[in-house]
Design a protein around this motif. Structure first.
Motif, mmCIF file in Angstrom:
data_model
loop_
_atom_site.group_PDB
_atom_site.id
_atom_site.type_symbol
_atom_site.label_atom_id
_atom_site.label_comp_id
_atom_site.label_asym_id
_atom_site.label_seq_id
_atom_site.Cartn_x
_atom_site.Cartn_y
_atom_site.Cartn_z
ATOM 1 N N SER A 162 46.249 46.931 40.886
ATOM 2 C CA SER A 162 46.912 46.798 42.183
ATOM 3 C C SER A 162 45.958 46.273 43.249
ATOM 4 O O SER A 162 44.802 46.690 43.335
ATOM 5 N N ILE A 163 46.459 45.357 44.069
ATOM 6 C CA ILE A 163 45.703 44.788 45.190
ATOM 7 C C ILE A 163 46.292 45.339 46.483
ATOM 8 O O ILE A 163 47.512 45.377 46.650
ATOM 9 N N THR A 164 45.435 45.777 47.409
ATOM 10 C CA THR A 164 45.938 46.232 48.709
ATOM 11 C C THR A 164 45.917 45.115 49.742
ATOM 12 O O THR A 164 46.668 45.146 50.707
ATOM 13 N N ASN A 165 45.047 44.115 49.543
ATOM 14 C CA ASN A 165 44.976 43.006 50.499
ATOM 15 C C ASN A 165 44.233 41.845 49.855
ATOM 16 O O ASN A 165 43.384 42.050 48.982
ATOM 17 N N ILE A 166 44.548 40.633 50.284
ATOM 18 C CA ILE A 166 43.822 39.455 49.811
ATOM 19 C C ILE A 166 43.785 38.428 50.936
ATOM 20 O O ILE A 166 44.778 38.210 51.619
ATOM 21 N N ARG A 167 42.620 37.847 51.167
ATOM 22 C CA ARG A 167 42.475 36.847 52.235
ATOM 23 C C ARG A 167 41.357 35.885 51.887
ATOM 24 O O ARG A 167 40.601 36.101 50.929
ATOM 25 N N ILE A 168 41.255 34.812 52.676
ATOM 26 C CA ILE A 168 40.257 33.766 52.422
ATOM 27 C C ILE A 168 39.239 33.733 53.548
ATOM 28 O O ILE A 168 39.599 33.765 54.730
ATOM 29 N N LEU A 169 37.962 33.689 53.183
ATOM 30 C CA LEU A 169 36.887 33.441 54.142
ATOM 31 C C LEU A 169 36.463 31.988 54.026
ATOM 32 O O LEU A 169 36.355 31.456 52.922
ATOM 33 N N GLU A 170 36.209 31.368 55.171
ATOM 34 C CA GLU A 170 35.796 29.969 55.145
ATOM 35 C C GLU A 170 34.483 29.746 55.892
ATOM 36 O O GLU A 170 34.141 28.625 56.236
ATOM 37 N N THR A 171 33.746 30.802 56.109
ATOM 38 C CA THR A 171 32.553 30.688 56.947
ATOM 39 C C THR A 171 31.259 30.646 56.160
ATOM 40 O O THR A 171 30.193 30.487 56.738
ATOM 41 N N ARG A 172 31.312 30.865 54.849
ATOM 42 C CA ARG A 172 30.079 30.819 54.074
ATOM 43 C C ARG A 172 29.709 29.378 53.756
ATOM 44 O O ARG A 172 30.565 28.538 53.481
ATOM 45 N N GLU A 173 28.442 29.112 53.745
ATOM 46 C CA GLU A 173 27.965 27.762 53.516
ATOM 47 C C GLU A 173 27.831 27.457 52.028
ATOM 48 O O GLU A 173 27.656 28.358 51.205
ATOM 49 N N ILE A 193 29.789 26.643 49.702
ATOM 50 C CA ILE A 193 30.855 26.910 48.746
ATOM 51 C C ILE A 193 32.172 26.548 49.414
ATOM 52 O O ILE A 193 32.254 26.442 50.641
ATOM 53 N N TYR A 194 33.180 26.322 48.618
ATOM 54 C CA TYR A 194 34.448 25.877 49.179
ATOM 55 C C TYR A 194 35.170 26.998 49.918
ATOM 56 O O TYR A 194 35.764 26.793 50.954
ATOM 57 N N GLY A 195 35.150 28.153 49.356
ATOM 58 C CA GLY A 195 35.853 29.267 49.982
ATOM 59 C C GLY A 195 35.573 30.559 49.247
ATOM 60 O O GLY A 195 35.087 30.549 48.117
ATOM 61 N N VAL A 196 35.894 31.657 49.897
ATOM 62 C CA VAL A 196 35.690 32.971 49.297
ATOM 63 C C VAL A 196 36.977 33.771 49.426
ATOM 64 O O VAL A 196 37.508 33.922 50.530
ATOM 65 N N LEU A 197 37.479 34.246 48.291
ATOM 66 C CA LEU A 197 38.602 35.176 48.313
ATOM 67 C C LEU A 197 38.048 36.587 48.494
ATOM 68 O O LEU A 197 37.137 36.988 47.766
#
Length: 366
Positions: free
Chosen positions: A322-333, A335-339
């Protein structure tokens, strides 16, 4: 145990307590009440409770155990109401509020009638709210603080713990005053600090337009607890006023100490300050649940192509994680993105980490 359990407040905490009691005590009848009739209806529909009380008085009249899971100011009002209600002489009443001294003082009206009130505080929570988020595992391995007064018999305390055995929580016994001081230090005051950091960032964003964008990563995580219910925290602060005012003075001295280090450019002292903080923080228990609900996050470095989120969520769904939340970070250098995927427990996070490694080539971190 047989008997009637009456739960007032059918949100996340009240609903989860109902499930814990129901699972442990199959012969108990669970009655619920909530000022939001829809919450009560959902609780019955989901079989979290067996029946709905029309009023607090009618639900409490024949109860063997009454659990109050409402905001602390509302709990005070309910205690006044119960003090005027016809109750079973053997009934035990407890609450689930984040402050204790003022609530226990309010229970004096019950004490005068010979009714047992034992303050309670299950130190657990979730990203979600409402009865639909209720879980029987919510309190598992969490601290559950009980604050009985001297007139409470040991048998009454043991009986309450027996009723609550299904929480699988770790019971701690302390005075209401000790509870309020400890939770002030490690829960209430940190929430104030988090909210103040958010206010500072908001003010700076008026002239520095990049603040919201850059705050989407680590800053958002550091201040996560500032997203808690404003009404709840208003009441908690007013209830724990004396402790928090004392902590404000300590905090001002701490900030002045750091300011002096910076003014004098004392590099060695600054280094020692952060090193000492790091050492104490690193030695805190990692697997043990505390006063602030833990956030079990998994960071997954993912490429930027359509369907990557559904790919990851599909893998976890297949493993019934079970997942309680999922979102994307775009501030790390670089790499394309972080879930950022949030889980209910550390065990779920570990399982997710393992199955993502087995089924993809994505890098993960905790």
């Amino acid at each position: 145990m047989k008997g009637r359990v009456f739960i007032i407040g059918l949100g996340l905490i009240g609903g989860s307590l109902a499930l814990c009691v129901k699972n442990q005590h199959k012969d108990a009848v669970i009655i619920g009440f909530d000022v939001n009739r829809e919450q009560a209806r959902l609780a019955k529909m989901l079989t979290i409770i067996d029946d709905i009380a029309e009023t607090i008085e009618s639900g409490a009249e024949h109860a063997d155990l009454v659990l109050i899971a409402t905001p602390v100011k509302e709990t005070e009002r309910i205690l006044q109401l119960l003090a005027k209600t016809k109750l079973q002489p053997h009934v035990i009443i407890s609450d689930a509020g984040s402050t204790k001294e003022q609530i226990v003082n309010q229970s004096n009206l019950l004490k005068e009638r010979g009714i047992a009130f034992i303050g309670g505080h299950p130190m657990a929570g979730s990203h979600k709210s409402g009865v639909t988020a209720a879980k029987s595992i919510l309190f598992e391995n969490a601290f559950y603080i009980l604050t009985p007064e001297e007139h409470i018999h040991e048998q009454q305390l043991l009986q309450l713990q027996d009723w609550l055995a299904g929480t699988k929580a770790k019971f701690l016994i302390m005075t209401p005053e000790e509870h309020d001081y400890l939770t002030g230090v490690i829960s209430h005051f940190p929430h104030i600090v988090a909210a103040s950091l958010v206010h500072q960032a908001e003010r700076k964003s008026e002239t520095q337009k990049l603040v919201p964008r850059l705050a989407a990563g680590g800053f958002r995580d550091v201040t996560r607890i500032a997203s808690s219910s404003p009404e709840m925290w208003r009441d908690i602060l007013l209830h724990n006023k004396a402790v928090l005012l004392h902590l404000f003075t300590d905090w001002q001295h701490e900030m002045k100490r750091i300011e002096n280090m910076l003014q004098s450019e004392n590099g060695e002292e600054i280094l020692a300050y952060f090193a000492q903080a790091k050492q104490f923080r690193d030695e805190l228990p990692k697997k043990q649940r505390g006063a602030i609900p833990a956030f079990y996050d998994l960071f997954v470095d993912v490429p930027d192509y359509p369907g990557v989120i559904s790919e990851i969520s599909g893998i976890l769904a297949h493993e019934e994680i079970s997942i309680t939340n999922i979102r994307i970070l775009e501030t790390r250098e670089e790499i394309y993105g972080v879930l950022v995927i949030s889980f209910q427990t550390d065990e779920d996070r570990e399982r997710a980490n393992t199955c993502i490694h087995l089924n993809t080539s994505y890098e993960t971190s905790i």
